[in-house]
Design a protein around this motif. Structure first.
Motif, PDB file in Angstrom:
ATOM      1  N   SER A  63      30.488 -26.300  12.470  1.00 27.26           N
ATOM      2  CA  SER A  63      29.797 -27.284  13.299  1.00 27.26           C
ATOM      3  C   SER A  63      30.820 -28.263  13.865  1.00 27.26           C
ATOM      4  O   SER A  63      31.948 -28.338  13.371  1.00 27.26           O
ATOM      5  CB  SER A  63      28.728 -28.012  12.485  1.00 27.26           C
ATOM      6  OG  SER A  63      29.320 -28.701  11.426  1.00 27.26           O
ATOM      7  N   PRO A  64      30.467 -28.997  14.902  1.00 20.31           N
ATOM      8  CA  PRO A  64      31.429 -29.884  15.559  1.00 20.31           C
ATOM      9  C   PRO A  64      32.099 -30.895  14.627  1.00 20.31           C
ATOM     10  O   PRO A  64      33.255 -31.246  14.837  1.00 20.31           O
ATOM     11  CB  PRO A  64      30.585 -30.601  16.616  1.00 20.31           C
ATOM     12  CG  PRO A  64      29.473 -29.658  16.910  1.00 20.31           C
ATOM     13  CD  PRO A  64      29.180 -28.978  15.603  1.00 20.31           C
ATOM     14  N   ARG A  86      31.163 -19.346   9.518  1.00 20.53           N
ATOM     15  CA  ARG A  86      29.960 -18.976  10.256  1.00 20.53           C
ATOM     16  C   ARG A  86      29.885 -19.744  11.578  1.00 20.53           C
ATOM     17  O   ARG A  86      30.324 -20.873  11.664  1.00 20.53           O
ATOM     18  CB  ARG A  86      28.708 -19.290   9.432  1.00 20.53           C
ATOM     19  CG  ARG A  86      28.705 -18.649   8.064  1.00 20.53           C
ATOM     20  CD  ARG A  86      28.539 -17.172   8.159  1.00 20.53           C
ATOM     21  NE  ARG A  86      28.418 -16.607   6.816  1.00 20.53           N
ATOM     22  CZ  ARG A  86      28.296 -15.336   6.579  1.00 20.53           C
ATOM     23  NH1 ARG A  86      28.267 -14.477   7.574  1.00 20.53           N
ATOM     24  NH2 ARG A  86      28.202 -14.883   5.359  1.00 20.53           N
ATOM     25  N   THR A  87      29.302 -19.139  12.563  1.00 17.60           N
ATOM     26  CA  THR A  87      29.148 -19.749  13.887  1.00 17.60           C
ATOM     27  C   THR A  87      28.062 -20.815  13.848  1.00 17.60           C
ATOM     28  O   THR A  87      27.006 -20.625  13.241  1.00 17.60           O
ATOM     29  CB  THR A  87      28.771 -18.672  14.920  1.00 17.60           C
ATOM     30  OG1 THR A  87      29.771 -17.665  14.912  1.00 17.60           O
ATOM     31  CG2 THR A  87      28.670 -19.270  16.308  1.00 17.60           C
ATOM     32  N   PHE A  88      28.308 -21.921  14.515  1.00 18.80           N
ATOM     33  CA  PHE A  88      27.342 -22.997  14.608  1.00 18.80           C
ATOM     34  C   PHE A  88      26.455 -22.725  15.821  1.00 18.80           C
ATOM     35  O   PHE A  88      26.939 -22.515  16.929  1.00 18.80           O
ATOM     36  CB  PHE A  88      28.060 -24.336  14.783  1.00 18.80           C
ATOM     37  CG  PHE A  88      27.152 -25.505  14.950  1.00 18.80           C
ATOM     38  CD1 PHE A  88      26.410 -25.982  13.885  1.00 18.80           C
ATOM     39  CD2 PHE A  88      27.024 -26.125  16.174  1.00 18.80           C
ATOM     40  CE1 PHE A  88      25.577 -27.072  14.028  1.00 18.80           C
ATOM     41  CE2 PHE A  88      26.178 -27.224  16.340  1.00 18.80           C
ATOM     42  CZ  PHE A  88      25.457 -27.698  15.255  1.00 18.80           C
ATOM     43  N   LEU A  89      25.150 -22.731  15.613  1.00 22.84           N
ATOM     44  CA  LEU A  89      24.208 -22.521  16.703  1.00 22.84           C
ATOM     45  C   LEU A  89      23.442 -23.812  16.930  1.00 22.84           C
ATOM     46  O   LEU A  89      22.849 -24.367  16.018  1.00 22.84           O
ATOM     47  CB  LEU A  89      23.226 -21.400  16.367  1.00 22.84           C
ATOM     48  CG  LEU A  89      23.851 -20.039  16.076  1.00 22.84           C
ATOM     49  CD1 LEU A  89      22.782 -19.065  15.615  1.00 22.84           C
ATOM     50  CD2 LEU A  89      24.575 -19.530  17.286  1.00 22.84           C
ATOM     51  N   GLU A  90      23.439 -24.287  18.161  1.00 25.05           N
ATOM     52  CA  GLU A  90      22.695 -25.501  18.458  1.00 25.05           C
ATOM     53  C   GLU A  90      21.283 -25.174  18.859  1.00 25.05           C
ATOM     54  O   GLU A  90      20.967 -24.184  19.353  1.00 25.05           O
ATOM     55  CB  GLU A  90      23.384 -26.268  19.575  1.00 25.05           C
ATOM     56  CG  GLU A  90      24.682 -26.896  19.097  1.00 25.05           C
ATOM     57  CD  GLU A  90      25.287 -27.814  20.138  1.00 25.05           C
ATOM     58  OE1 GLU A  90      24.543 -28.479  20.870  1.00 25.05           O
ATOM     59  OE2 GLU A  90      26.501 -27.839  20.198  1.00 25.05           O
TER      60      GLU A  90
END
Length: 90
Positions: A63-64, A86-90
């Motif tokens: 996450s940012p 893991r990829t952060f999904l908004e």
């Protein structure tokens, strides 16, 4: 683990999200029962698994405001043998 320090852990893992989750009644129910949960407890859990010979993977969401590299380093120090970002999904 999603954080390499107690404050970051509390913010990411023990606090309700700043939005209404789609699959929960409200923000607070999204985190469930967190009584007894803590950064120290998460660290102890990873270390206990590693000491018991369980191949342990630590993960963090990119996450940012996160520091996945610090989580990786902490997990390694605690005995984890792998790390996944893991990829952060908004």
């Amino acid at each position: 683990m999603n954080a390499a320090d107690p404050d970051g852990y509390a913010r990411r893992m023990l606090s309700p999200p700043p939005y209404k989750p789609a699959y929960h009644e409200d923000e607070l129910s999204a985190i469930g029962d967190i009584s007894g949960a803590s950064f120290g407890g998460a660290c102890e859990f990873v270390a206990a698994l590693a000491e018991a010979g369980v191949e342990t993977t630590v993960t963090a969401v990119a996450s940012p405001d996160a520091s996945p590299g610090a989580v990786r380093d902490l997990g390694t120090a605690l005995g984890a043998v792998a790390f996944k970002e893991r990829t952060f999904l908004e």
